[in-house]
Design an enzyme around this catalytic site. Structure first.
Site, PDB file in Angstrom:
ATOM      1  N   ALA A  66     -25.495  14.226  20.758  1.00  0.00           N
ATOM      2  CA  ALA A  66     -26.563  13.919  19.817  1.00  0.00           C
ATOM      3  C   ALA A  66     -26.051  12.944  18.763  1.00  0.00           C
ATOM      4  CB  ALA A  66     -27.019  15.209  19.155  1.00  0.00           C
ATOM      5  N   GLY A 105     -24.366  16.837  23.769  1.00  0.00           N
ATOM      6  CA  GLY A 105     -25.534  16.430  24.543  1.00  0.00           C
ATOM      7  C   GLY A 105     -25.172  15.619  25.781  1.00  0.00           C
ATOM      8  N   GLU A 108     -24.403  18.061  28.278  1.00  0.00           N
ATOM      9  CA  GLU A 108     -25.648  18.756  28.630  1.00  0.00           C
ATOM     10  C   GLU A 108     -26.512  17.918  29.574  1.00  0.00           C
ATOM     11  OE1 GLU A 108     -26.421  19.598  24.462  1.00  0.00           O
ATOM     12  OE2 GLU A 108     -26.513  21.735  24.950  1.00  0.00           O
ATOM     13  N   GLU A 128     -19.912  21.141  19.496  1.00  0.00           N
ATOM     14  CA  GLU A 128     -20.874  21.272  18.389  1.00  0.00           C
ATOM     15  C   GLU A 128     -20.383  22.175  17.264  1.00  0.00           C
ATOM     16  OE1 GLU A 128     -21.636  21.208  21.547  1.00  0.00           O
ATOM     17  OE2 GLU A 128     -23.492  20.105  21.911  1.00  0.00           O
TER      18      GLU A 128
HETATM   19  N1  COA Z   1     -23.296  10.437  16.718  1.00  0.00           N
HETATM   20  C1  COA Z   1     -23.270   9.344  15.962  1.00  0.00           C
HETATM   21  N2  COA Z   1     -22.185   8.559  15.797  1.00  0.00           N
HETATM   22  C2  COA Z   1     -21.076   8.938  16.428  1.00  0.00           C
HETATM   23  C3  COA Z   1     -21.027  10.087  17.243  1.00  0.00           C
HETATM   24  C4  COA Z   1     -22.208  10.855  17.386  1.00  0.00           C
HETATM   25  N3  COA Z   1     -22.254  11.942  18.142  1.00  0.00           N
HETATM   26  N4  COA Z   1     -19.782  10.200  17.744  1.00  0.00           N
HETATM   27  C5  COA Z   1     -19.068   9.152  17.267  1.00  0.00           C
HETATM   28  N5  COA Z   1     -19.864   8.394  16.477  1.00  0.00           N
HETATM   29  C6  COA Z   1     -19.506   7.159  15.789  1.00  0.00           C
HETATM   30  C7  COA Z   1     -18.416   7.384  14.755  1.00  0.00           C
HETATM   31  O1  COA Z   1     -18.969   7.821  13.518  1.00  0.00           O
HETATM   32  C8  COA Z   1     -17.790   6.012  14.664  1.00  0.00           C
HETATM   33  O2  COA Z   1     -18.659   5.216  13.880  1.00  0.00           O
HETATM   34  P1  COA Z   1     -18.075   4.076  12.924  1.00  0.00           P
HETATM   35  O3  COA Z   1     -17.372   3.123  13.831  1.00  0.00           O
HETATM   36  O4  COA Z   1     -19.288   3.539  12.251  1.00  0.00           O
HETATM   37  O5  COA Z   1     -17.154   4.782  11.991  1.00  0.00           O
HETATM   38  C9  COA Z   1     -17.874   5.502  16.100  1.00  0.00           C
HETATM   39  O6  COA Z   1     -18.914   6.283  16.732  1.00  0.00           O
HETATM   40  C10 COA Z   1     -16.608   5.669  16.895  1.00  0.00           C
HETATM   41  O7  COA Z   1     -16.183   7.023  16.815  1.00  0.00           O
HETATM   42  P2  COA Z   1     -14.649   7.420  16.701  1.00  0.00           P
HETATM   43  O8  COA Z   1     -14.591   8.893  16.574  1.00  0.00           O
HETATM   44  O9  COA Z   1     -14.000   6.601  15.664  1.00  0.00           O
HETATM   45  O10 COA Z   1     -14.119   6.933  18.133  1.00  0.00           O
HETATM   46  P3  COA Z   1     -13.057   7.599  19.089  1.00  0.00           P
HETATM   47  O11 COA Z   1     -12.973   6.715  20.269  1.00  0.00           O
HETATM   48  O12 COA Z   1     -11.840   7.961  18.340  1.00  0.00           O
HETATM   49  O13 COA Z   1     -13.693   8.999  19.564  1.00  0.00           O
HETATM   50  C11 COA Z   1     -15.384  10.471  20.402  1.00  0.00           C
HETATM   51  C12 COA Z   1     -14.861   9.026  20.328  1.00  0.00           C
HETATM   52  C13 COA Z   1     -16.695  10.452  21.138  1.00  0.00           C
HETATM   53  C14 COA Z   1     -14.373  11.363  21.159  1.00  0.00           C
HETATM   54  C15 COA Z   1     -15.533  11.038  18.970  1.00  0.00           C
HETATM   55  O14 COA Z   1     -16.284  10.118  18.216  1.00  0.00           O
HETATM   56  C16 COA Z   1     -16.250  12.368  18.871  1.00  0.00           C
HETATM   57  O15 COA Z   1     -15.641  13.403  19.056  1.00  0.00           O
HETATM   58  N6  COA Z   1     -17.550  12.338  18.532  1.00  0.00           N
HETATM   59  C17 COA Z   1     -18.317  13.525  18.250  1.00  0.00           C
HETATM   60  C18 COA Z   1     -18.839  14.154  19.475  1.00  0.00           C
HETATM   61  C19 COA Z   1     -19.675  15.353  19.148  1.00  0.00           C
HETATM   62  O16 COA Z   1     -19.363  16.173  18.316  1.00  0.00           O
HETATM   63  N7  COA Z   1     -20.787  15.463  19.851  1.00  0.00           N
HETATM   64  C20 COA Z   1     -21.680  16.545  19.678  1.00  0.00           C
HETATM   65  C21 COA Z   1     -22.735  16.159  18.743  1.00  0.00           C
HETATM   66  S1  COA Z   1     -23.845  17.509  18.568  1.00  0.00           S
END
Ligand code: COA
Length: 694
Positions: A66, A105, A108, A128
Site C-alpha cells: 500500500a 499489499g 497480497e 505491516e
Molecule cells: N508507500 C509509499 N512510498 C514508499 C513505500 C510505500 N509502501 N515503500 C517505499 N516507499 C518510498 C520511500 O519512502 C522512498 O521514497 P523517497 O525516495 O521519496 O524517500 C522510496 O520509496 C524508496 O524507498 P527506500 O526504502 O529508500 O528503498 P529501498 O530500496 O531501500 O527499500 C523497500 C525498498 C520496498 C524494501 C522499502 O522501501 C520498504 O520496506 N517499504 C515498505 C514496505 C511496506 O511496509 N509495505 C507495506 C505497506 S502496508
C-alpha cells in the site's frame, strides 16, 4: 505521478496477457494502481483471446505494498482488497511474477493470484506491523490457508522477509526462477490455459492445536511490549480458521480502520518516513564518497572493541592500535569476548567467527595505521589526549585518509584543529555497545569536506547503522537533549518525587526502562566526573540539584556497586533509604513544599524539557529536522519506535500544554529554559511545533 500517465499496462503475448505495474520507485499500490489493475484484470478475464494472465512489475521491485503516503487520508475505492478479490475471482488463471520484494499489499496481490513464481533473490513479506498496521488485503486470511496458522502468525507478527527457498518449501510459490521471472511466468501461464483457476480462498486452513495457538498469541503480546499491531495481526490470522476469506477480509478492514488512526500507527509511519528523510543530507549533491576498505581504530576499550567488531562484521579490514603490549592483549580479549558471546547465543557460527576475526589485526604502534583509508579514534575522552593523537596520525596516514573522532562531549573542532588537514576530519559518535546500537551521529565540523561527510554516511550504511547528521554543540543532538531530560528528572526529586515515581511513569508511558534505572545500569560516575568538570563554568543562576553528587560521594555508582538510586541485593532492586533521606533533606532546603506528581505530570514535564531543547537544536541547525531528533531517541536511547520519539510525542501533547510547562520551567528553574519561537507560534496558531514526517 502524472495522473494522465497509466501506471498499469497490458500486452498480449500469444494467448497470455502480460499486465505490468509501473509506478516508480517501488510500485506502491496507489489509487491509480489499484484502479487500473482491477480494470485490466476484469477486462482481460472476459476477453476470449486471453487464456491466462501474468502480473509483473517494472523497475527494481514487485510492489512494495500500500502507498504509505495515502494512509490517514480517506481511502478512495477501489481499496486493495477489492482489486485482490477481482484477481482471485478472475475466470482465467492469473500468475504473479515476483522480483525484488513483494511486501504487504504486493505479497497480497501475489496471494490472490492463482500461481506464483519468484526470482531466487526475491523476498516476500507482510511487514505491516512495522508501520503499526496489520495486513488489510487478505494476507491474514489467504496465507494461513497455504502455510497454516502458526507459521502465518510468525510471518505477520514479526514482519520478517521470506526468502525463495523457504517460500518454495512452504508451498507459497510454485517455482523459484534463476533467469527472467517474467519469461518463466509466461511459460507457466501457457501450461494453465484452459484449466480452472485454483483459488486460495477455496482451501481450508490446515488442522491445528488450539491450545498451542492460544499460547503463540500470548507470546506475541508479551514480545510486543506495548505495541498493539502484532497482537491484532495474530488474532486476524486466528479468525481465518473460523470464517470465509470475504468475512475475514471484512474483519481486516475493521482492524485497519482502527490502527490507521491510532497514535501508534501514526508514530510508526512517521518513523518509517523519517528514516528515508534522514538519508537526504544537504550539501552533498556533488560529493563523491571515498572508497574505504581498511579502517583503523585507535583504542580497544569497550567502545573501540565494539567499533572494531562492527567494522569486521561489515567486511572491512580492521587495524586496532593500543598503547602497549598489555593493552593490546586486553583489547584482543575484549574483541574475542564480544564474538564469543555472539557465538554462544547462536547468532554466529564458528566459520563466520573465524572469518571475521581474521579481518582484525591488533598492534602496539600508531605506525600500523599507515595503510588505513579511515581511522576512528576511541581513546579516553580528553581534549589533549585526542589532539596529540590527531597531530601524530596526520603524519602517519595518507594525506587523503579520513580521521574520525568518537568523542561524546568534547568540541571536535578543537580536535580537528590539531590535524594538518582539518577538511578530512569528521565526528563519528557511536553508541555503546557499538556493534549493537543502530544509531551513529555523524558530526559535520566547520571544515569537514562534503566528500568526507558523504564517505562517513556511506560507511554507516555499510555498517547497517542509521546515520544522523549533526552539527557541533556540547553533547551533539542526543546527549544534549538527554542532559535536559536528566536535569528535569533530578529537579522533580527536589520537589518531592521518588526515583520510583519517575521510573514507573516513564515505563507506563512505554519506555523499556525509567531514567533512574538506566542511570544505575550505566553507572553514575561518568556523569559525576562531567559535572565536576563543568562546575567552574556553570551559570550560578542555574538550578542545581546535588543529590546525585552526594550519592557518588558515598560510593553509590549504580547497579555494579550494589547501590545507586536504588539498592541491589543479588540483582533484586528496592528503594534505598539513603536516597529517600537525601531527597527529604533537599526538599526541606528548598522550603519544604512537596509536589504530588501524577504519572501524566511527569511524562509531560519530561517531554516538554526535551521539546524545549529540541527546538533550540533545530533553530541552531544542529539537527536538520525534528524527525532526525526522534530517530536519535528511537535508535540510541531505547525509545520504542511506536512512541514516535520525543518531538512527535510533544506534538501529541500539544503546543499549548508544552508551552505552559516550559514557562513554568523558565520561572522555576532559571536560565536555559526559554521557549523557542516555534513553540510559542504553534501554541498561538494551534498548529504543530514539529510537523511529523507523514
Ligand atoms: N508507500 C509509499 N512510498 C514508499 C513505500 C510505500 N509502501 N515503500 C517505499 N516507499 C518510498 C520511500 O519512502 C522512498 O521514497 P523517497 O525516495 O521519496 O524517500 C522510496 O520509496 C524508496 O524507498 P527506500 O526504502 O529508500 O528503498 P529501498 O530500496 O531501500 O527499500 C523497500 C525498498 C520496498 C524494501 C522499502 O522501501 C520498504 O520496506 N517499504 C515498505 C514496505 C511496506 O511496509 N509495505 C507495506 C505497506 S502496508
Amino acid at each position: 505521478m502524472n495522473a494522465d500517465v497509466p501506471v498499469v499496462r497490458s500486452e498480449l503475448r500469444g494467448a497470455i496477457a502480460l499486465v505490468t505495474i509501473d509506478n516508480p520507485p517501488v510500485n506502491a499500490a496507489s489509487l491509480a494502481v489499484r484502479t487500473e489493475l482491477k480494470t485490466a484484470i476484469e477486462r482481460l478475464g472476459n476477453q476470449p483471446d486471453v487464456g491466462a494472465i501474468v502480473i509483473a512489475c517494472a523497475g527494481r521491485t514487485f510492489t512494495a505494498g500500500a502507498d504509505i503516503r495515502e494512509f490517514g487520508k480517506p481511502l478512495v475505492p477501489p481499496i486493495l482488497f477489492e482489486t485482490c478479490a477481482a484477481i482471485e475471482a478472475c475466470p482465467k488463471p492469473v500468475v504473479a511474477a515476483v522480483h525484488g520484494t513483494a511486501l504487504g499489499g504486493g505479497f497480497e496481490i501475489a496471494l490472490a493470484s492463482h500461481a506464483r513464481l519468484m526470482k531466487r533473490d526475491a523476498r516476500l513479506g507482510l511487514p505491516e506491523v512495522k508501520i503499526g498496521q496489520a495486513p488489510g488485503a487478505g494476507g491474514t486470511q489467504r496465507l494461513p490457508r497455504i502455510i497454516g496458522l502458526a507459521k502465518t502468525i510468525d510471518v505477520v507478527t514479526t514482519g520478517r522477509m521470506i526468502a525463495a527457498d523457504e517460500a518454495l518449501s512452504l508451498g507459497i510459490v510454485d517455482q523459484v526462477v534463476d533467469n527472467d521471472v517474467v519469461d518463466a511466468a509466461l511459460a507457466h501461464a501457457q501450461t494453465l490455459v484452459g484449466t480452472r483457476p485454483t483459488r486460495t480462498c477455496d482451501r481450508q486452513v490446515p488442522p491445528f492445536d488450539q491450545a498451542e495457538i492460544d499460547q503463540v498469541i500470548k507470546d506475541v503480546d508479551k514480545r510486543a511490549r506495548g505495541q498493539q499491531s502484532p497482537g491484532e495481526a495474530a488474532r486476524l490470522v486466528l479468525a481465518a480458521a473460523r470464517m470465509s476469506v470475504p468475512e475475514g477480509v471484512a474483519l481486516e478492514r475493521e482492524v485497519f480502520a482502527r490502527l490507521v488512526v491510532s497514535q501508534q500507527g501514526q508514530a510508526l509511519r512517521h518513523i518509517f518516513l523519517a528514516e528515508r528523510a534522514a538519508a537526504k543530507v544537504d550539501g552533498l549533491e556533488n560529493a563523491k564518497p571515498i572508497d574505504i576498505r581498511h579502517v583503523g581504530v585507535a583504542g580497544a576499550g569497550t567502545m573501540g572493541a565494539g567499533i572494531a567488531v562492527a567494522l569486521a562484521d561489515a567486511g572491512y579490514k580492521v587495524t586496532v592500535v593500543e598503547r602497549d603490549e598489555a593493552a593490546v592483549a586486553a583489547g584482543r580479549a575484549r574483541i574475542e569476548g564480544l564474538y564469543a558471546r555472539l557465538q554462544k547465543s547462536g547468532r554466529l557460527d564458528e566459520a563466520s567467527l573465524r572469518e571475521r576475526l581474521s579481518r582484525v589485526e591488533l598492534a602496539g604502534t600508531l605506525q600500523a595505521f599507515a595503510p588505513c583509508d579511515l581511522v576512528i579514534e576511541a581513546v579516553f575522552d580528553d581534549l589533549e589526549v585526542k589532539r596529540t593523537l590527531f597531530g601524530a596520525l596526520s603524519k602517519i596516514v595518507r594525506p587523503d585518509a579520513i580521521l574520525a573522532t568518537n568523542t561524546s562531549y568534547l568540541n571536535p573542532d578543537f580536535i580537528a584543529d590539531a590535524a594538518t588537514n582539518p577538511q578530512r576530519i569528521i565526528g563519528m559518535h557511536f553508541f555503546a555497545p557499538a556493534n549493537v546500537m543502530r544509531l551513529l551521529e555523524v558530526v559535520r565540523m566547520a571544515q569537514t569536506s562534503p566528500d568526507v561527510l558523504a564517505t562517513a554516511l556511506a560507511v554507516a550504511r555499510k555498517l547497517r547503522k542509521l546515520a544522523i547528521a549533526s552539527g557541533v554543540c556540547p553533547g551533539f543532538i542526543g546527549n544534549r537533549i538527554y542532559a535536559m531530560y536528566r536535569r528535569q528528572c533530578e529537579y522533580m526529586l527536589e520537589e518531592g518525587a521518588q526515583p520510583r515515581d519517575i521510573d514507573d511513569a516513564m515505563e507506563s508511558f512505554g519506555l523499556p526502562m525509567g531514567p533512574f534505572r538506566v542511570f544505575d545500569m550505566s553507572g553514575l560516575e561518568i556523569a559525576w566526573a562531567q559535572r565536576k568538570r563543568l562546575a567552574p563554568t556553570r551559570d550560578p543562576r542555574e538550578r542545581y540539584v546535588d543529590i546525585a553528587d552526594q550519592l557518588c560521594e558515598q560510593g553509590h555508582f549504580g547497579q555494579k556497586t550494589g547501590a545507586g538510586w536504588y539498592r541491589y541485593d543479588n540483582g533484586v532492586r528496592s528503594d534505598h533509604p539513603l536516597v529517600r533521606e537525601l531527597i527529604d533533606k533537599a526538599v526541606t532546603r528548598r522550603g519544604g513544599e512537596r509536589t504530588t506528581f501524577t504519572a501524566e505530570d511527569i511524562r509531560i514535564r519530561l517531554i516538554a524539557a526535551m521539546a524545549c531543547e529540541g527546538a533550540k537544536i533545530l533553530r541552531e541547525g544542529i539537527a536538520a529536522r525534528a524527525s532526525d531528533i526522534d530517530l536519535v531517541f528511537v535508535n540510541g536511547y531505547g525509545w520504542p519506535s511506536w512512541l514516535g520519539g520525543p518531538m512527535f510525542q510533544a506534538d501529541q501533547i500539544g503546543a499549548k500544554r508544552i508551552l505552559a510547562e516550559i514557562e513554568q520551567m523558565q520561572t522555576r528553574d532559571g536560565p536555559g529554559w526559554e521557549a523557542d519561537a516555534v513553540i510559542v507560534e504553534a501554541a498561538q496558531s494551534r498548529g504543530p511545533m514539529f510537523p511529523a514526517a507523514l
